[in-house]
Design a protein around this motif. Structure first.
Motif, PDB file in Angstrom:
ATOM      1  N   UNK A   1      33.068   9.129 -21.285  1.00  0.00           N
ATOM      2  CA  UNK A   1      32.966  10.587 -21.400  1.00  0.00           C
ATOM      3  C   UNK A   1      33.710  11.349 -20.324  1.00  0.00           C
ATOM      4  N   UNK A   2      33.941  10.719 -19.198  1.00  0.00           N
ATOM      5  CA  UNK A   2      34.577  11.431 -18.082  1.00  0.00           C
ATOM      6  C   UNK A   2      36.086  11.170 -18.026  1.00  0.00           C
ATOM      7  N   UNK A   3      36.622  10.408 -18.967  1.00  0.00           N
ATOM      8  CA  UNK A   3      38.025   9.999 -18.862  1.00  0.00           C
ATOM      9  C   UNK A   3      39.002  11.184 -18.913  1.00  0.00           C
ATOM     10  N   UNK A   4      38.773  12.109 -19.838  1.00  0.00           N
ATOM     11  CA  UNK A   4      39.718  13.231 -19.972  1.00  0.00           C
ATOM     12  C   UNK A   4      39.775  14.048 -18.683  1.00  0.00           C
TER      13      UNK A   4
ATOM     14  N   UNK B   1      44.435   4.709 -25.628  1.00  0.00           N
ATOM     15  CA  UNK B   1      45.793   4.460 -25.134  1.00  0.00           C
ATOM     16  C   UNK B   1      46.432   5.671 -24.460  1.00  0.00           C
ATOM     17  N   UNK B   2      46.106   6.888 -24.919  1.00  0.00           N
ATOM     18  CA  UNK B   2      46.719   8.078 -24.305  1.00  0.00           C
ATOM     19  C   UNK B   2      46.128   8.398 -22.937  1.00  0.00           C
TER      20      UNK B   2
ATOM     21  N   UNK C   1      49.429  -0.975 -25.715  1.00  0.00           N
ATOM     22  CA  UNK C   1      50.046  -0.686 -24.424  1.00  0.00           C
ATOM     23  C   UNK C   1      49.067  -0.533 -23.273  1.00  0.00           C
ATOM     24  N   UNK C   2      47.830  -0.985 -23.482  1.00  0.00           N
ATOM     25  CA  UNK C   2      46.844  -0.981 -22.397  1.00  0.00           C
ATOM     26  C   UNK C   2      46.848  -2.348 -21.733  1.00  0.00           C
ATOM     27  N   UNK C   3      46.616  -2.363 -20.428  1.00  0.00           N
ATOM     28  CA  UNK C   3      46.547  -3.643 -19.725  1.00  0.00           C
ATOM     29  C   UNK C   3      45.101  -4.124 -19.698  1.00  0.00           C
ATOM     30  N   UNK C   4      44.816  -5.252 -20.307  1.00  0.00           N
ATOM     31  CA  UNK C   4      43.427  -5.727 -20.289  1.00  0.00           C
ATOM     32  C   UNK C   4      43.052  -6.369 -18.954  1.00  0.00           C
ATOM     33  N   UNK C   5      41.872  -6.057 -18.482  1.00  0.00           N
ATOM     34  CA  UNK C   5      41.274  -6.767 -17.348  1.00  0.00           C
ATOM     35  C   UNK C   5      40.221  -7.682 -17.983  1.00  0.00           C
TER      36      UNK C   5
END
Ligand code: PGA
Length: 259
Positions: A48-51, A87-88, A122-126
């Protein structure tokens, strides 16, 4: 040399205001240090806090990660958030954390699908792996970690390894205040790299960054980052304290600068 990577896994913590205060403190503290060029810093707040966090982090070197993703891009999966949607906003996504495996019943197969979905977008997985206490006591640490790595990387191609991070997190060390011994974490780090090398070759496996996770603090990070096969840390509790997290990043950066 692989650039050290410190990721903060906030888990299900912070109110909106607390999260923004923490991001602000981290930006101020980390940007003030030139050495932050020598370490990749990733914050993984709740979805929820990503944006809002992304706005604060714009034009800083600090990157954003999500704590999980669903492998299907869209559809009737109530409550789920797909890698495609993230991804964005994000550069990284944690997959296969032991809390997801244990509390939400995630299997090796689902973790593999999540890692593949992350890479597809295009996301880097951990990718988190690690033995539980029962497995450790039974002498099954190596077999467990090897199985989890082989399964999670089954759909991955060698050319994608530079985008991948593996976090070795012994489950008994998470949130317990009882970190693993540095040398033991380094040994398992080497095992993870050997497991990847057996499938992809040493050159590709050498590009993966391997973190240690489990009760990492400013007081013990040096012990882990000093191991040849450990390139950073996935930090839970201590990532909620700005001063402590900045300290961890600074020590990793000095290591990254070759000091
Ligand atoms: P901890 O958590 O640092 O609080 O032990 C680590 C993690 O779960 O990623």
């Amino acid at each position: 040399m692989r650039t050290p990577i410190i990721a903060g896994n906030w888990k299900m913590n912070t109110t909106y205001d607390e999260a923004m205060d923490l991001v602000e403190e981290l930006v101020d503290g980390l940007e003030a240090r030139e050495e932050s060029d020598n370490v990749d810093v990733v914050l993984c707040p709740p979805f929820l806090w990503l944006f809002s966090a992304a706005e604060y982090l714009e034009d800083t070197g600090i990157q954003l990660g999500a704590q999980d993703c669903y492998p299907v891009d869209r559809g009737a999966f109530t409550g789920a958030i797909s890698a495609a949607m993230l991804a964005d906003q994000c550069s990284y996504v944690i997959v296969g954390h032991s809390e997801r495996r244990t509390l939400f019943g995630e299997t090796d197969d689902l973790v593999a699908k999540k890692a593949a979905a992350a890479l597809r977008h295009g996301l880097r997985p951990i990718v988190c792996v690690g033995e539980g206490l029962r497995e450790r006591d039974a002498g099954e640490t190596d077999a467990t970690v090897r199985r989890q790595v082989e399964a999670a990387f089954a759909p991955v191609e060698g050319g994608q390894l530079a985008e991948c991070v593996v976090a070795y997190e012994p489950v008994w060390a998470i949130g317990s205040g009882r970190a693993a011994d540095g040398a033991e974490a380094g040994r398992v780090g080497a095992l993870i790299r050997e497991t990847l090398a057996a499938r992809f070759g040493a050159a590709a496996a050498g590009q993966v960054r391997i973190q240690y996770g489990g009760s990492v603090t400013g007081a013990n990070i040096a012990e882990f980052i000093g191991q040849p096969e450990i390139d950073g840390a996935l930090v839970g509790g201590a990532s909620l304290n700005a001063a402590e997290f900045i300290r961890i990043c600074a020590i990793a950066a000095r290591h990254g600068a070759g000091e």
